[in-house]
Structure formats: structure tokens, C-alpha cells
Design a protein around this motif. Structure first.
Motif, PDB file in Angstrom:
ATOM      1  N   ARG A  77     -16.297   0.346  -7.076  1.00 55.66           N
ATOM      2  CA  ARG A  77     -15.549   0.335  -5.810  1.00 55.66           C
ATOM      3  C   ARG A  77     -14.471  -0.753  -5.803  1.00 55.66           C
ATOM      4  NH1 ARG A  77     -17.002   5.127  -3.872  1.00 55.66           N
ATOM      5  NH2 ARG A  77     -19.234   5.348  -3.713  1.00 55.66           N
ATOM      6  N   ASP A  78     -14.001  -1.143  -6.989  1.00 56.83           N
ATOM      7  CA  ASP A  78     -13.042  -2.244  -7.077  1.00 56.83           C
ATOM      8  C   ASP A  78     -11.619  -1.849  -6.679  1.00 56.83           C
ATOM      9  OD1 ASP A  78     -15.019  -3.957  -7.907  1.00 56.83           O
ATOM     10  OD2 ASP A  78     -14.580  -3.714 -10.030  1.00 56.83           O
ATOM     11  N   LEU A  79     -11.316  -0.558  -6.685  1.00 58.96           N
ATOM     12  CA  LEU A  79      -9.975  -0.137  -6.293  1.00 58.96           C
ATOM     13  C   LEU A  79      -9.805  -0.335  -4.790  1.00 58.96           C
ATOM     14  CD1 LEU A  79      -9.703   3.139  -8.382  1.00 58.96           C
ATOM     15  CD2 LEU A  79      -8.756   0.902  -8.926  1.00 58.96           C
ATOM     16  N   LYS A  80      -8.623  -0.724  -4.398  1.00 56.44           N
ATOM     17  CA  LYS A  80      -8.392  -0.963  -2.979  1.00 56.44           C
ATOM     18  C   LYS A  80      -7.001  -0.497  -2.596  1.00 56.44           C
ATOM     19  CE  LYS A  80      -6.334  -5.512  -3.204  1.00 56.44           C
ATOM     20  NZ  LYS A  80      -6.026  -6.602  -2.360  1.00 56.44           N
ATOM     21  N   SER A  81      -6.729  -0.499  -1.336  1.00 53.85           N
ATOM     22  CA  SER A  81      -5.396  -0.154  -0.862  1.00 53.85           C
ATOM     23  C   SER A  81      -4.490  -1.367  -0.975  1.00 53.85           C
ATOM     24  CB  SER A  81      -5.450   0.291   0.598  1.00 53.85           C
ATOM     25  OG  SER A  81      -6.174   1.478   0.717  1.00 53.85           O
ATOM     26  N   TYR A  82      -3.254  -1.128  -1.319  1.00 57.43           N
ATOM     27  CA  TYR A  82      -2.260  -2.197  -1.399  1.00 57.43           C
ATOM     28  C   TYR A  82      -1.256  -2.003  -0.280  1.00 57.43           C
ATOM     29  CZ  TYR A  82      -3.889  -3.556  -6.019  1.00 57.43           C
ATOM     30  OH  TYR A  82      -4.654  -4.011  -7.060  1.00 57.43           O
ATOM     31  N   ASP A  83      -0.912  -3.092   0.364  1.00 51.78           N
ATOM     32  CA  ASP A  83       0.136  -2.984   1.371  1.00 51.78           C
ATOM     33  C   ASP A  83       1.492  -3.219   0.705  1.00 51.78           C
ATOM     34  OD1 ASP A  83       0.444  -5.757   1.094  1.00 51.78           O
ATOM     35  OD2 ASP A  83      -0.781  -6.191   2.856  1.00 51.78           O
ATOM     36  N   VAL A  84       2.542  -3.070   1.474  1.00 49.86           N
ATOM     37  CA  VAL A  84       3.902  -3.156   0.931  1.00 49.86           C
ATOM     38  C   VAL A  84       4.162  -4.527   0.312  1.00 49.86           C
ATOM     39  CG1 VAL A  84       6.362  -3.039   1.501  1.00 49.86           C
ATOM     40  CG2 VAL A  84       4.778  -1.429   2.549  1.00 49.86           C
ATOM     41  N   GLU A  85       3.649  -5.599   0.924  1.00 45.68           N
ATOM     42  CA  GLU A  85       3.886  -6.940   0.391  1.00 45.68           C
ATOM     43  C   GLU A  85       3.251  -7.101  -0.993  1.00 45.68           C
ATOM     44  OE1 GLU A  85       2.482  -6.800   3.709  1.00 45.68           O
ATOM     45  OE2 GLU A  85       4.525  -6.777   4.511  1.00 45.68           O
ATOM     46  N   GLU A  86       2.056  -6.579  -1.160  1.00 42.02           N
ATOM     47  CA  GLU A  86       1.367  -6.700  -2.449  1.00 42.02           C
ATOM     48  C   GLU A  86       2.005  -5.814  -3.519  1.00 42.02           C
ATOM     49  OE1 GLU A  86      -3.283  -7.519  -1.606  1.00 42.02           O
ATOM     50  OE2 GLU A  86      -2.502  -5.615  -0.845  1.00 42.02           O
ATOM     51  N   ALA A  87       2.398  -4.604  -3.134  1.00 41.86           N
ATOM     52  CA  ALA A  87       2.934  -3.650  -4.104  1.00 41.86           C
ATOM     53  C   ALA A  87       4.433  -3.838  -4.323  1.00 41.86           C
ATOM     54  CB  ALA A  87       2.655  -2.225  -3.643  1.00 41.86           C
ATOM     55  N   GLY A  88       5.102  -4.417  -3.373  1.00 43.93           N
ATOM     56  CA  GLY A  88       6.538  -4.655  -3.508  1.00 43.93           C
ATOM     57  C   GLY A  88       7.413  -3.562  -2.934  1.00 43.93           C
ATOM     58  N   HIS A  89       6.844  -2.393  -2.709  1.00 46.52           N
ATOM     59  CA  HIS A  89       7.634  -1.282  -2.183  1.00 46.52           C
ATOM     60  C   HIS A  89       6.687  -0.258  -1.562  1.00 46.52           C
ATOM     61  CE1 HIS A  89      10.365   2.187  -2.140  1.00 46.52           C
ATOM     62  NE2 HIS A  89      11.350   1.291  -2.200  1.00 46.52           N
ATOM     63  N   ARG A  90       7.118   0.377  -0.492  1.00 43.01           N
ATOM     64  CA  ARG A  90       6.288   1.357   0.218  1.00 43.01           C
ATOM     65  C   ARG A  90       5.878   2.509  -0.700  1.00 43.01           C
ATOM     66  NH1 ARG A  90       2.399   2.035   2.752  1.00 43.01           N
ATOM     67  NH2 ARG A  90       3.072   0.258   3.932  1.00 43.01           N
ATOM     68  N   PHE A 117      -3.531   7.456  -5.666  1.00 39.73           N
ATOM     69  CA  PHE A 117      -4.353   7.386  -6.874  1.00 39.73           C
ATOM     70  C   PHE A 117      -5.786   6.997  -6.531  1.00 39.73           C
ATOM     71  CE2 PHE A 117      -6.377   4.863 -10.169  1.00 39.73           C
ATOM     72  CZ  PHE A 117      -6.366   5.761 -11.232  1.00 39.73           C
ATOM     73  N   VAL A 118      -5.940   5.982  -5.689  1.00 41.52           N
ATOM     74  CA  VAL A 118      -7.280   5.511  -5.319  1.00 41.52           C
ATOM     75  C   VAL A 118      -8.058   6.626  -4.625  1.00 41.52           C
ATOM     76  CG1 VAL A 118      -8.555   3.914  -3.824  1.00 41.52           C
ATOM     77  CG2 VAL A 118      -6.673   3.075  -5.233  1.00 41.52           C
ATOM     78  N   ASN A 119      -7.421   7.312  -3.689  1.00 40.01           N
ATOM     79  CA  ASN A 119      -8.104   8.389  -2.972  1.00 40.01           C
ATOM     80  C   ASN A 119      -8.465   9.539  -3.907  1.00 40.01           C
ATOM     81  OD1 ASN A 119      -7.991   7.011  -0.544  1.00 40.01           O
ATOM     82  ND2 ASN A 119      -6.017   7.907   0.009  1.00 40.01           N
ATOM     83  N   ASP A 120      -7.552   9.891  -4.804  1.00 42.90           N
ATOM     84  CA  ASP A 120      -7.820  10.958  -5.763  1.00 42.90           C
ATOM     85  C   ASP A 120      -8.944  10.540  -6.715  1.00 42.90           C
ATOM     86  OD1 ASP A 120      -7.215  13.566  -6.824  1.00 42.90           O
ATOM     87  OD2 ASP A 120      -6.331  12.552  -8.552  1.00 42.90           O
ATOM     88  N   TRP A 121      -8.916   9.285  -7.165  1.00 44.17           N
ATOM     89  CA  TRP A 121      -9.970   8.799  -8.062  1.00 44.17           C
ATOM     90  C   TRP A 121     -11.327   8.821  -7.375  1.00 44.17           C
ATOM     91  CZ3 TRP A 121     -12.121   8.580 -12.362  1.00 44.17           C
ATOM     92  CH2 TRP A 121     -13.115   7.640 -12.682  1.00 44.17           C
ATOM     93  N   ASP A 122     -11.378   8.471  -6.097  1.00 45.43           N
ATOM     94  CA  ASP A 122     -12.650   8.520  -5.361  1.00 45.43           C
ATOM     95  C   ASP A 122     -13.225   9.933  -5.381  1.00 45.43           C
ATOM     96  OD1 ASP A 122     -12.717   5.834  -4.723  1.00 45.43           O
ATOM     97  OD2 ASP A 122     -11.858   6.099  -2.726  1.00 45.43           O
ATOM     98  N   ASP A 123     -12.381  10.930  -5.115  1.00 44.07           N
ATOM     99  CA  ASP A 123     -12.843  12.325  -5.119  1.00 44.07           C
ATOM    100  C   ASP A 123     -13.304  12.739  -6.512  1.00 44.07           C
ATOM    101  OD1 ASP A 123     -12.203  12.492  -2.443  1.00 44.07           O
ATOM    102  OD2 ASP A 123     -10.274  13.481  -2.787  1.00 44.07           O
ATOM    103  N   LYS A 124     -12.506  12.432  -7.513  1.00 43.51           N
ATOM    104  CA  LYS A 124     -12.830  12.815  -8.892  1.00 43.51           C
ATOM    105  C   LYS A 124     -14.078  12.074  -9.380  1.00 43.51           C
ATOM    106  CE  LYS A 124      -9.154  15.390  -9.897  1.00 43.51           C
ATOM    107  NZ  LYS A 124      -8.823  16.111  -8.715  1.00 43.51           N
TER     108      LYS A 124
END
Length: 98
Positions: free
Chosen positions: A31-44, A53-60
Motif C-alpha cells: 500500500r506504499d503508492l499514494k496520491s501526489y498533489d500538484v506541488e509534489e508532482a510539479g504539474h497537474r 496509475f495508482v488506481n489502476d494498479w490497485d484494481d490489477k
């Protein structure tokens, strides 16, 4: 021509079941994957792509865990059944010899 002998490796079947259980547990607890906000990722768009990717990986991952659990159960059941048949055959041979 005689029928071929059926052979199996009891330890490998038991080990396969254990290994699949470990893999399933590791996938389930990942469960280490998390959501990134714009500040962390640098761009929306980057933040949205990471979230997708995180949501798709959770399902898969959940589907993969189900399949690995089923494989672990099949290996465990095979091990139990082969072991029981082996014991039954050995008992039958011992009974016939007496």
C-alpha cells in the motif's frame, strides 16, 4: 507397453503453496503508492497520471492477489490429495502382502 508412472515432488508442491501465500501477502500489503498533489508532482497532468496509475494498479493488484490465492490453494490441495493417495496405496500394498 505399460502405463507411465505418475511422479510428483511433495515438498515442491508444499513449497509452492507457501511461496504463493507469501507473494499474495506481499501484494496485498503493498500500500506504499499514494496520491501526489500538484506541488509534489510539479504539474497537474503528472499528478493526474500518477493517480490514474495508482488506481489502476490497485484494481490489477486485487485481481492478481485473487489468482495467486487460487494457485496457492490448488497447490495445497494437490499436495494433500497426492499425499493421501500415496498413503492409501502404501496401505493397500501392505495389506496385500500380509
Amino acid at each position: 507397453m505399460g502405463a507411465p508412472d505418475l511422479t510428483y515432488d511433495s515438498d515442491r508442491l508444499a513449497n509452492l503453496s507457501t511461496q504463493m501465500g507469501t507473494i499474495s501477502g506481499n501484494l496485498h500489503d503493498d500500500r506504499d503508492l499514494k496520491s501526489y498533489d500538484v506541488e509534489e508532482a510539479g504539474h497537474r497532468k503528472v499528478a493526474d497520471a500518477i493517480d490514474d496509475f495508482v488506481n489502476d494498479w490497485d484494481d490489477k493488484r486485487n485481481k492478481l492477489v485473487e489468482k495467486v490465492d487460487a494457485l496457492a490453494e490448488m497447490a495445497s490441495t494437490s499436495h494433500e490429495n497426492f499425499t493421501q493417495v500415496d498413503l492409501d496405496l502404501a496401505a493397500a500394498l501392505t495389506t496385500e502382502e500380509q
